[in-house]
Scaffold this active site. Structure first.
Site, PDB file in Angstrom:
ATOM      1  N   CYS A  44       0.868  -1.191   0.000  1.00  0.00           N
ATOM      2  CA  CYS A  44       0.000   0.000   0.000  1.00  0.00           C
ATOM      3  C   CYS A  44       0.902   1.237   0.000  1.00  0.00           C
ATOM      4  CB  CYS A  44      -0.860  -0.007   1.253  1.00  0.00           C
ATOM      5  SG  CYS A  44       0.156   0.052   2.750  1.00  0.00           S
ATOM      6  N   HIS A  46       5.332  -4.831   9.016  1.00  0.00           N
ATOM      7  CA  HIS A  46       5.344  -6.200   9.527  1.00  0.00           C
ATOM      8  C   HIS A  46       5.552  -7.201   8.394  1.00  0.00           C
ATOM      9  CE1 HIS A  46       3.095  -4.987  13.447  1.00  0.00           C
ATOM     10  NE2 HIS A  46       4.392  -4.888  13.554  1.00  0.00           N
ATOM     11  N   CYS A  66       2.440   6.022   8.952  1.00  0.00           N
ATOM     12  CA  CYS A  66       1.540   6.213   7.811  1.00  0.00           C
ATOM     13  C   CYS A  66       0.603   7.385   8.095  1.00  0.00           C
ATOM     14  CB  CYS A  66       0.722   4.943   7.576  1.00  0.00           C
ATOM     15  SG  CYS A  66      -0.484   5.166   6.253  1.00  0.00           S
ATOM     16  N   HIS A 100      -0.919  -4.764  19.513  1.00  0.00           N
ATOM     17  CA  HIS A 100      -0.435  -4.308  18.203  1.00  0.00           C
ATOM     18  C   HIS A 100       0.197  -2.923  18.372  1.00  0.00           C
ATOM     19  CE1 HIS A 100      -0.378  -2.958  14.022  1.00  0.00           C
ATOM     20  NE2 HIS A 100      -0.415  -4.242  13.701  1.00  0.00           N
ATOM     21  N   GLU A 125       0.376  -0.359  16.475  1.00  0.00           N
ATOM     22  CA  GLU A 125      -0.467   0.786  16.115  1.00  0.00           C
ATOM     23  C   GLU A 125      -1.417   1.118  17.260  1.00  0.00           C
ATOM     24  OE1 GLU A 125      -2.684   0.541  12.380  1.00  0.00           O
ATOM     25  OE2 GLU A 125      -4.215   1.822  13.288  1.00  0.00           O
ATOM     26  N   THR A 127      -6.379   0.709  11.889  1.00  0.00           N
ATOM     27  CA  THR A 127      -6.559   0.856  10.439  1.00  0.00           C
ATOM     28  C   THR A 127      -6.644  -0.471   9.686  1.00  0.00           C
ATOM     29  OG1 THR A 127      -4.165   0.957  10.171  1.00  0.00           O
ATOM     30  CG2 THR A 127      -5.343   3.066  10.318  1.00  0.00           C
ATOM     31  N   SER A 180       1.530  -9.550  10.725  1.00  0.00           N
ATOM     32  CA  SER A 180       0.902  -8.512   9.897  1.00  0.00           C
ATOM     33  C   SER A 180      -0.615  -8.589  10.059  1.00  0.00           C
ATOM     34  CB  SER A 180       1.286  -8.713   8.425  1.00  0.00           C
ATOM     35  OG  SER A 180       0.404  -8.005   7.594  1.00  0.00           O
ATOM     36  N   SER A 195       1.758  -5.271   3.490  1.00  0.00           N
ATOM     37  CA  SER A 195       3.189  -5.153   3.796  1.00  0.00           C
ATOM     38  C   SER A 195       4.032  -6.191   3.056  1.00  0.00           C
ATOM     39  CB  SER A 195       3.404  -5.284   5.311  1.00  0.00           C
ATOM     40  OG  SER A 195       2.667  -6.378   5.827  1.00  0.00           O
TER      41      SER A 195
HETATM   42  S1  SF4 Z   1      -2.748   2.375   7.466  1.00  0.00           S
HETATM   43 FE1  SF4 Z   1      -1.304   0.682   7.221  1.00  0.00          FE
HETATM   44  S2  SF4 Z   1      -2.246  -0.623   5.645  1.00  0.00           S
HETATM   45 FE2  SF4 Z   1      -3.297   1.357   5.556  1.00  0.00          FE
HETATM   46  S3  SF4 Z   1      -2.221   2.561   3.994  1.00  0.00           S
HETATM   47 FE3  SF4 Z   1      -1.270   3.036   5.968  1.00  0.00          FE
HETATM   48  S4  SF4 Z   1       0.427   1.591   6.160  1.00  0.00           S
HETATM   49 FE4  SF4 Z   1      -0.920   0.811   4.571  1.00  0.00          FE
END
Ligand code: SF4
Length: 492
Positions: free
Chosen positions: A197, A226, A281, A309, A311, A349, A407, A451
């Site tokens: 992505c 990941h 991100c 996790h 995030e 996300t 992941s 990923s």
């Molecule tokens: S949130 Fe995670 S999966 Fe979504 S675009 Fe960003 S890096 Fe990619």
């Protein structure tokens, strides 16, 4: 005769292979010792009927990491590529053997001098024999493989090594039978979109640019994304992955991963005088900003996500006293907000769209005034990859999902398939594929988490083509054009 034909140059090799076989429909043919015998035998093989050809015998190791009894599966024999090598190697590892994957070279005389072996090793070959190249030339488009058990490696004796190698041939024989049973022509249906992505591409580029402009080492807090392959590649280029900032020397450069960090980590880096490049991100940063906004308005914020996790840890750290992690519908029932009219929710996300919407509904039911995110927190890449794999799952016998076990978005793709009633397996690469998954599968779905590198998908298709003819098609449910800008620290 049809079925598997195993070519074993020596009588004793053929005997040990036969002892290991478990099914009655394989043929072991003693093809004779040496290059010339192999050349003449290959002529005869062209007139035989069989479905798959495997050369099995002992061989000489060329690299120092090999031990007698280890097994080499050829990825190339001379100039000929062996596309299914990784799949057979994975099966042999499952049988308990130590397996090396790499090129095998065939020579026309016994190598007596160390210097000759050293010269062959210089070419990149990891094992040497005197028969494989002529024998596999007779496969004529049929699936083929070469398995050589190491009898003598640099620094080891031949006699004990020979026995260890013969035992390994016996152990390898059933795995070779399973490989042959998985051979057939197949269709591979690719899900589109799949693989990287925009956030992952950006994070990898940030580390690459930091390595170029600042030199090694560049420290990265946590895995940048990941994925084992991505992390291994960057580590090989000088990135040093650490769990926490106390492993980073004062004044060094540190990159924060795509999953984001809490404000406490940012302040620690500032206090330590670290040079920070933030690869979070932008879509994760958006969730952080929403958490801060709701918390500053005195909302209790339910974060729908998975405990542990990175995030989730980073987002919860934005307002620890105002946020509560919600993993299940039961967790929603247990929520005790400070003020029932001031409750909001946000999402990790990379959640399953189906599961997260179930929890959001439970929140709306229990708290009619609950506020959600301004726009979807589950990112476009997660949503698109789940929709794409759902579209192929119903039409395939099994789905392979390229991605690492940690992941989140990759694991969710497996779950989407399973909910659709289709078996699915998460694999880092082709060597993780178990042949039993494929034995009855003629239509294979293939996707990759956000990923996982696109090259892994290409490699998996190539590996499957080693089991027989493969026709590849793609089902594209949407196209993606999102790109994120780079932080100023790594812009040219
Ligand atoms: S949130 Fe995670 S999966 Fe979504 S675009 Fe960003 S890096 Fe990619």
């Amino acid at each position: 005769m049809t079925g598997l034909l195993i070519c074993a140059p020596l009588r004793i090799e053929a005997r040990f292979v036969r002892r290991g076989l478990t099914q009655g429909d394989s043929t072991v043919l003693r093809t004779g010792y040496g290059f010339n015998r192999a050349v003449s035998c290959a002529q005869d093989l062209r007139n035989r009927r069989y479905d798959q050809l495997v050369v099995m015998g002992v061989g000489g190791g060329l690299t120092s990491g090999q031990r007698p009894g280890d097994v080499v599966v050829a990825t190339r024999v001379g100039d000929v590529e062996v596309p299914g090598a990784a799949l057979l190697a994975g099966e042999l590892r499952q049988a308990g053997l130590t397996v090396h994957l790499g090129p095998v070279v065939t020579v026309d005389h016994l190598l007596m001098r160390k210097s000759e072996r050293a010269a062959l090793a210089e070419t990149g070959a990891i094992a040497v024999d005197m028969e494989s190249a002529p024998l596999v030339s007779a496969a004529d488009g049929r699936p083929f493989a070469v398995v050589r058990a190491i009898s003598d490696a640099p620094g080891t004796g031949f006699v004990r090594g020979g026995l260890a190698a013969l035992r390994s041939l016996r152990v390898a024989a059933p795995a070779v039978e399973r490989w042959a049973a998985a051979c057939r022509s197949r269709e591979v249906l690719l899900a589109g979109p799949r693989s990287f992505c925009a956030g992952v591409e950006r994070a990898i580029e940030i580390v690459e640019r930091a390595l170029e402009s600042r030199g090694t080492p560049v420290y990265v807090r946590k895995e940048i994304v990941h994925n084992k392959r991505v992390v291994g590649d960057l580590a090989g280029r000088g990135a040093v992955f650490v769990d926490e900032l106390d492993q980073v020397p004062d004044g060094a450069t540190v990159v924060f991963s795509a999953h984001g960090v809490s404000p406490a980590v940012r302040s620690e880096a500032a206090d330590r005088g670290l040079s920070v490049i933030d690869a979070t991100c932008p879509l994760v940063s958006k969730v952080h900003a929403e958490a801060r906004r709701f918390a500053s308005d005195d909302y209790t914020v339910a974060l729908i996500g998975h405990a542990g996790h990175e995030e989730v840890e980073g987002t919860l750290g934005e307002a620890p006293s105002s946020m509560v992690l919600v993993e299940t519908v039961e967790d929603v029932a247990k929520l005790t907000p400070r003020d029932g009219s001031k409750i909001a929710y946000l999402m990790q996300t990379t959640l399953s769209v189906d599961e997260a919407s179930g929890m959001a509904s439970a929140l709306h039911e229990r708290f009619p005034d609950v506020r959600g995110p301004g726009s979807d927190d589950i990112c476009y890449a997660t949503t698109n990859r789940q929709a794409a794999v759902r579209a192929i799952a119903a039409e395939t016998d099994v789905v392979l999902v390229a991605g690492s076990g940690n992941s989140s978005n990759s694991v969710r793709l497996v779950e989407v398939c399973e909910r659709a009633g289709t078996r699915a397996y998460l694999i880092d690469d082709a060597s993780d594929i178990r042949l039993e998954w494929l034995a009855d599968a003629s239509r294979i779905g293939l996707t990759a988490g956000a990923s996982a590198p696109p090259a892994v998908v290409t490699e998996i298709v190539a590996a499957l083509s080693g089991l027989g003819p493969v026709s590849v098609s793609e089902r594209v449910t949407t196209t993606e054009s999102i790109r994120f800008g780079l932080p100023k620290e790594v812009r040219q």
